[in-house]
Design a protein around this motif. Structure first.
Motif, PDB file in Angstrom:
ATOM      1  N   TRP A  29      11.546 -53.195  -1.750  1.00 34.34           N
ATOM      2  CA  TRP A  29      12.785 -53.551  -2.432  1.00 34.34           C
ATOM      3  C   TRP A  29      13.215 -52.332  -3.240  1.00 34.34           C
ATOM      4  CZ3 TRP A  29      13.438 -54.703  -7.910  1.00 34.34           C
ATOM      5  CH2 TRP A  29      14.730 -55.144  -8.230  1.00 34.34           C
ATOM      6  N   VAL A  30      14.472 -51.936  -3.091  1.00 35.72           N
ATOM      7  CA  VAL A  30      14.964 -50.700  -3.706  1.00 35.72           C
ATOM      8  C   VAL A  30      15.930 -51.012  -4.852  1.00 35.72           C
ATOM      9  CG1 VAL A  30      16.247 -48.557  -3.284  1.00 35.72           C
ATOM     10  CG2 VAL A  30      14.721 -49.477  -1.515  1.00 35.72           C
ATOM     11  N   ASN A  31      15.676 -50.364  -5.999  1.00 33.94           N
ATOM     12  CA  ASN A  31      16.625 -50.373  -7.116  1.00 33.94           C
ATOM     13  C   ASN A  31      16.595 -48.990  -7.758  1.00 33.94           C
ATOM     14  OD1 ASN A  31      14.377 -50.293  -8.817  1.00 33.94           O
ATOM     15  ND2 ASN A  31      14.852 -52.199  -9.885  1.00 33.94           N
ATOM     16  N   GLU A  32      17.106 -48.859  -8.973  1.00 40.23           N
ATOM     17  CA  GLU A  32      17.201 -47.538  -9.621  1.00 40.23           C
ATOM     18  C   GLU A  32      15.842 -46.921  -9.950  1.00 40.23           C
ATOM     19  OE1 GLU A  32      17.405 -50.581 -12.992  1.00 40.23           O
ATOM     20  OE2 GLU A  32      18.270 -50.390 -10.980  1.00 40.23           O
ATOM     21  N   HIS A  33      14.761 -47.695  -9.913  1.00 38.60           N
ATOM     22  CA  HIS A  33      13.430 -47.163 -10.209  1.00 38.60           C
ATOM     23  C   HIS A  33      12.682 -46.716  -8.955  1.00 38.60           C
ATOM     24  CE1 HIS A  33      13.893 -48.377 -14.344  1.00 38.60           C
ATOM     25  NE2 HIS A  33      14.171 -49.604 -13.946  1.00 38.60           N
ATOM     26  N   THR A  34      13.280 -46.936  -7.801  1.00 39.43           N
ATOM     27  CA  THR A  34      12.653 -46.596  -6.530  1.00 39.43           C
ATOM     28  C   THR A  34      13.274 -45.300  -6.011  1.00 39.43           C
ATOM     29  OG1 THR A  34      12.586 -48.972  -6.118  1.00 39.43           O
ATOM     30  CG2 THR A  34      12.035 -47.532  -4.273  1.00 39.43           C
ATOM     31  N   ARG A  35      12.438 -44.325  -5.658  1.00 41.62           N
ATOM     32  CA  ARG A  35      12.924 -43.033  -5.163  1.00 41.62           C
ATOM     33  C   ARG A  35      12.667 -42.930  -3.667  1.00 41.62           C
ATOM     34  NH1 ARG A  35      15.852 -43.383  -8.480  1.00 41.62           N
ATOM     35  NH2 ARG A  35      15.350 -43.049 -10.647  1.00 41.62           N
ATOM     36  N   VAL A  36      13.702 -43.236  -2.882  1.00 40.92           N
ATOM     37  CA  VAL A  36      13.674 -43.128  -1.429  1.00 40.92           C
ATOM     38  C   VAL A  36      15.035 -42.577  -0.996  1.00 40.92           C
ATOM     39  CG1 VAL A  36      12.047 -45.054  -1.126  1.00 40.92           C
ATOM     40  CG2 VAL A  36      14.500 -45.501  -1.090  1.00 40.92           C
ATOM     41  N   PRO A  37      15.142 -42.030   0.222  1.00 44.59           N
ATOM     42  CA  PRO A  37      16.450 -41.550   0.683  1.00 44.59           C
ATOM     43  C   PRO A  37      17.432 -42.725   0.820  1.00 44.59           C
ATOM     44  CG  PRO A  37      14.687 -40.747   2.113  1.00 44.59           C
ATOM     45  CD  PRO A  37      14.082 -41.749   1.184  1.00 44.59           C
ATOM     46  N   ALA A  38      18.480 -42.695   0.032  1.00 43.24           N
ATOM     47  CA  ALA A  38      19.428 -43.819  -0.046  1.00 43.24           C
ATOM     48  C   ALA A  38      20.104 -44.122   1.288  1.00 43.24           C
ATOM     49  CB  ALA A  38      20.482 -43.528  -1.113  1.00 43.24           C
ATOM     50  N   GLN A  39      20.297 -43.115   2.135  1.00 39.22           N
ATOM     51  CA  GLN A  39      21.003 -43.357   3.393  1.00 39.22           C
ATOM     52  C   GLN A  39      20.229 -44.245   4.361  1.00 39.22           C
ATOM     53  OE1 GLN A  39      19.858 -40.407   2.287  1.00 39.22           O
ATOM     54  NE2 GLN A  39      19.352 -39.007   3.961  1.00 39.22           N
ATOM     55  N   TYR A  40      18.943 -44.487   4.092  1.00 37.50           N
ATOM     56  CA  TYR A  40      18.125 -45.341   4.960  1.00 37.50           C
ATOM     57  C   TYR A  40      17.902 -46.733   4.381  1.00 37.50           C
ATOM     58  CZ  TYR A  40      17.285 -40.917   7.254  1.00 37.50           C
ATOM     59  OH  TYR A  40      17.463 -39.720   7.892  1.00 37.50           O
ATOM     60  N   VAL A  41      18.496 -47.008   3.234  1.00 36.55           N
ATOM     61  CA  VAL A  41      18.351 -48.308   2.570  1.00 36.55           C
ATOM     62  C   VAL A  41      19.399 -49.270   3.123  1.00 36.55           C
ATOM     63  CG1 VAL A  41      18.478 -49.527   0.349  1.00 36.55           C
ATOM     64  CG2 VAL A  41      17.437 -47.249   0.482  1.00 36.55           C
ATOM     65  N   ARG A  42      18.946 -50.467   3.509  1.00 37.54           N
ATOM     66  CA  ARG A  42      19.849 -51.513   4.003  1.00 37.54           C
ATOM     67  C   ARG A  42      19.571 -52.787   3.214  1.00 37.54           C
ATOM     68  NH1 ARG A  42      21.879 -47.674   5.587  1.00 37.54           N
ATOM     69  NH2 ARG A  42      22.070 -46.923   7.713  1.00 37.54           N
ATOM     70  N   ASP A  43      20.610 -53.342   2.622  1.00 35.56           N
ATOM     71  CA  ASP A  43      20.484 -54.579   1.838  1.00 35.56           C
ATOM     72  C   ASP A  43      19.380 -54.467   0.783  1.00 35.56           C
ATOM     73  OD1 ASP A  43      22.522 -55.849   3.329  1.00 35.56           O
ATOM     74  OD2 ASP A  43      21.065 -56.395   4.890  1.00 35.56           O
ATOM     75  N   ASN A  44      19.343 -53.343   0.101  1.00 32.79           N
ATOM     76  CA  ASN A  44      18.382 -53.066  -0.968  1.00 32.79           C
ATOM     77  C   ASN A  44      16.937 -53.079  -0.482  1.00 32.79           C
ATOM     78  OD1 ASN A  44      20.877 -53.790  -2.332  1.00 32.79           O
ATOM     79  ND2 ASN A  44      19.693 -53.537  -4.181  1.00 32.79           N
TER      80      ASN A  44
END
Length: 137
Positions: A29-44
């Motif tokens: 689950w991705v939010n502002e505390h998660t550091r991953v490449p944003a372009q690969y995030v789908r539906d958080n």
């Protein structure tokens, strides 16, 4: 207060995948505390290969999952609060385990010294909780 079993289970299931010739993947689950490449995030959410050939210097400690990985040939430093891991599974069989999301709550974001050790080791640009904020030393 007892320690969470989640990091122990993540490490155990990671080892289980390797022992059974499976490629370990995690759903995060991705939010502002998660550091991953944003372009690969789908539906958080993002699915990440944490296998030995895809991740470099993988560390799963009590608070963070951290490693380096390449996405389209570009190296990225990945930082995931353990509570943000939704599941871990072997790609080949789909076997694994799901978890409840536990949103990361930093104790004090005012100073670098108050952050968990793993967060204090992050590069300055990765330590920013939100775009537009700047690190004040």
């Amino acid at each position: 207060m007892t320690a969470s079993t989640k990091p122990y289970l993540l490490r155990a299931l990671y080892e289980w995948c390797l022992d059974n010739n499976q490629t370990p993947h995690i759903v995060v689950w991705v939010n502002e505390h998660t550091r991953v490449p944003a372009q690969y995030v789908r539906d958080n959410e993002i699915v990440l290969n944490i296998g030995q050939t895809a991740s470099h210097n993988l560390s799963i400690d009590d608070e963070w999952v951290h490693f380096s990985a390449r996405f389209s040939g570009v190296a990225h430093d990945i930082w995931i609060p353990v509570g943000h891991v939704i599941s871990i599974f072997g790609r080949e069989s789909g076997e694994g385990m799901g978890f409840e999301v536990e949103p990361y709550q930093p104790e004090n974001t005012d100073t670098q010294a108050d952050k968990p050790q793993a967060a204090a080791d992050k590069p300055a640009e990765a330590a920013k909780p939100k775009k537009g904020l700047k690190l004040v030393k």
